[in-house]
Design an enzyme around this catalytic site. Structure first.
Site, PDB file in Angstrom:
ATOM      1  N   GLY A  11     -21.031 -41.175 -24.843  1.00 35.22           N
ATOM      2  CA  GLY A  11     -20.747 -41.530 -26.228  1.00 35.22           C
ATOM      3  C   GLY A  11     -21.187 -42.960 -26.479  1.00 35.22           C
ATOM      4  O   GLY A  11     -20.437 -43.903 -26.206  1.00 35.22           O
ATOM      5  N   SER A  13     -21.559 -45.958 -28.576  1.00 34.28           N
ATOM      6  CA  SER A  13     -20.927 -46.428 -29.816  1.00 34.28           C
ATOM      7  C   SER A  13     -21.719 -47.537 -30.486  1.00 34.28           C
ATOM      8  O   SER A  13     -21.418 -47.921 -31.611  1.00 34.28           O
ATOM      9  CB  SER A  13     -19.517 -46.943 -29.518  1.00 34.28           C
ATOM     10  N   GLY A  15     -21.851 -50.427 -28.859  1.00 35.46           N
ATOM     11  CA  GLY A  15     -21.202 -51.591 -28.252  1.00 35.46           C
ATOM     12  C   GLY A  15     -21.682 -51.798 -26.821  1.00 35.46           C
ATOM     13  O   GLY A  15     -22.351 -50.948 -26.241  1.00 35.46           O
ATOM     14  N   VAL A  16     -21.294 -52.928 -26.253  1.00 39.94           N
ATOM     15  CA  VAL A  16     -21.773 -53.272 -24.911  1.00 39.94           C
ATOM     16  C   VAL A  16     -21.175 -52.370 -23.832  1.00 39.94           C
ATOM     17  O   VAL A  16     -21.837 -52.048 -22.836  1.00 39.94           O
ATOM     18  CB  VAL A  16     -21.480 -54.766 -24.600  1.00 39.94           C
ATOM     19  N   SER A  18     -20.162 -49.069 -23.793  1.00 40.41           N
ATOM     20  CA  SER A  18     -20.797 -47.757 -23.627  1.00 40.41           C
ATOM     21  C   SER A  18     -22.258 -47.904 -23.208  1.00 40.41           C
ATOM     22  O   SER A  18     -22.807 -47.049 -22.503  1.00 40.41           O
ATOM     23  CB  SER A  18     -20.691 -46.932 -24.911  1.00 40.41           C
ATOM     24  N   CYS A 104      -7.905 -39.970 -31.778  1.00 41.07           N
ATOM     25  CA  CYS A 104      -9.360 -39.864 -31.758  1.00 41.07           C
ATOM     26  C   CYS A 104      -9.855 -39.474 -30.373  1.00 41.07           C
ATOM     27  O   CYS A 104     -10.755 -38.647 -30.226  1.00 41.07           O
ATOM     28  CB  CYS A 104      -9.990 -41.174 -32.200  1.00 41.07           C
ATOM     29  N   GLY A 128     -17.128 -45.719 -22.678  1.00 40.70           N
ATOM     30  CA  GLY A 128     -17.024 -47.094 -22.188  1.00 40.70           C
ATOM     31  C   GLY A 128     -15.599 -47.589 -22.105  1.00 40.70           C
ATOM     32  O   GLY A 128     -15.342 -48.779 -22.266  1.00 40.70           O
ATOM     33  N   CYS A 204     -11.383 -46.058 -34.482  1.00 39.68           N
ATOM     34  CA  CYS A 204     -12.324 -45.379 -33.603  1.00 39.68           C
ATOM     35  C   CYS A 204     -13.593 -44.934 -34.333  1.00 39.68           C
ATOM     36  O   CYS A 204     -13.551 -44.056 -35.180  1.00 39.68           O
ATOM     37  CB  CYS A 204     -11.601 -44.180 -33.008  1.00 39.68           C
TER      38      CYS A 204
END
Length: 405
Positions: A11, A13, A15-16, A18, A104, A128, A204
């Site tokens: 998954g 996202s 972001g760092v 994941s 979530c 992550g 989320c």
């Protein structure tokens, strides 16, 4: 004969965390597919410069491109609205405090998303999250254990406290053994676009939400009274505020209910000190947003009545309305990650517990009764709110959880 490669859908996202999870899995030899979950379309209630989904989706795609893995986006907004957003509206309308991130994980990431991954013939899904998993054998049965992340400041096992054995069997948490600083170092070394990106603080996969604006989509403003309950009110006279371990086993059901069921307030117990715009916008322990001056000490919300549209408040951080020795979880709302450790009615057990993310774990005794579980803390807890999740632990392992009555 060459061993077949396990396929995992990550998954991503944007972001760092994941991003690094995907990198580590590929490095370990997994066949990795990146997938971005789009859970929300309404931009009117999100703060545009705080983690908008389009920017996140682009970053996720760039990470996948850098790592040389397939990437796709999946629109889960319909399921997200039904299972998370509608749940939030329903809970706030009843004066309860929901935790959408926990739902979530249970309903979206490790259910809808997991099923989508399985359609791609994935063996696992990965996220992550800062948590860990291991597997033990118990009485010829495989048991998956959900463990705290190695970084105590980032441990997210609380957010996964509603997962079951089937979901855990399919889950991978590649960064759970790392510190946050190590994750960023890996991202920098691999020149991932998310290396310096700040963490999202929002719901989320939605972004940072203006909660009042979000709630006002369905829960309209309605003016009502703010009442202040004095600390010496008779409602507190029969409540113990400290329960030692030596006293706990002697408690009978009426005493447990007195300690664990929320206080009931009425308008004749307090004096009016101001007005609000809707009781459903406030939660237990809240201080900001009351806009009541001249009280000396700060006012805190100690209860809300959404039927009569009244907010009850207490003066000062040590007001007895803010503290409770216990809480109750009805049977239907109890969840055991470790089904083999489930308590039966009349059984008791000692666990560490928390009622919110990053709250220090504290000792508690679980009393299982026919109606549900009464959880008594060794020390009074501040701001226990109906609708929150309580999770209990054995050391660094999450054993179970439940929705607070």
């Amino acid at each position: 004969m060459k061993k077949s490669t396990k396929r995992v859908v990550v998954g991503l996202s944007g972001g760092v965390d994941s991003s690094v999870a995907a990198y580590l899995l590929k490095k370990e030899g997994y066949e990795v597919i990146g997938m971005f979950m789009k859970n929300w379309h309404d931009e009117s209630v999100t703060i545009s410069n705080e983690c908008p989904w389009m920017e996140d989706s682009t970053d996720a795609m760039l990470v996948a491109e850098k790592l040389g893995i397939p990437f796709q986006a999946i629109d889960l907004s319909e399921a997200y609205k039904e299972r998370i957003v509608d749940y939030m509206f329903s809970e706030y309308k009843q004066g309860r405090t929901p935790n959408p991130d926990i739902l979530c994980n249970r309903e979206i990431k490790f259910d809808i998303f997991l099923k989508a991954a399985e359609k791609l013939n994935a063996d696992f899904v990965a996220t992550g999250h800062y948590c860990q998993k291991d597997t033990i054998q118990k009485k010829d049965k495989v048991v998956h254990r959900l463990l705290a992340g190695a970084d105590p400041n980032k441990d997210q096992s609380y957010f996964l406290c509603q997962l079951n054995q089937e979901q855990l069997s399919k889950a991978l948490f590649p960064i759970g053994h790392l510190q946050k600083s190590e994750v960023r170092e890996i991202a920098k070394a691999q020149e991932l676009v998310t290396a310096e990106k700040k963490d999202s603080q929002g719901l989320c996969f939605i972004g940072k939400v203006k909660l009042p604006d979000f709630l006002q989509q369905q829960l309209k403003p309605k003016r009502g009274d703010i009442l202040m309950i004095p600390a010496e009110s008779p409602v507190y006279q029969k409540k113990m505020v400290h329960v030692g371990e030596e006293q706990i086993e002697e408690l009978q059901l009426p005493e447990l209910e007195s300690l664990c069921i929320p206080n009931t307030y009425s308008s004749d117990l307090g004096e009016k000190v101001g007005e609000h715009k809707g009781a459903h916008y406030y939660t237990i322990g809240q201080r900001k947003g009351l806009n009541v001056g001249g009280t000396g000490k700060p006012l805190f919300v100690i209860a809300t009545d959404t039927q009569k549209n009244i907010i009850y408040t207490g003066l000062g951080e040590d007001h007895p309305g803010l503290l409770r020795s216990g809480l109750f979880v009805p049977s239907k709302d109890l969840h055991w990650i470790r089904e083999d450790l489930r308590l039966e009615p009349s059984q008791q057990a000692r666990f560490l517990a928390r009622i919110r993310y990053r709250q220090p774990l504290t000792w508690a005794t679980l009393h299982m009764k026919d109606k549900g579980c009464y959880i008594l803390f060794d020390e009074p807890q501040r701001g226990i709110a109906s609708g929150q999740f309580v999770a209990w632990y054995d050391g660094n392992e999450t054993i179970g959880s439940g929705t607070i009555y």
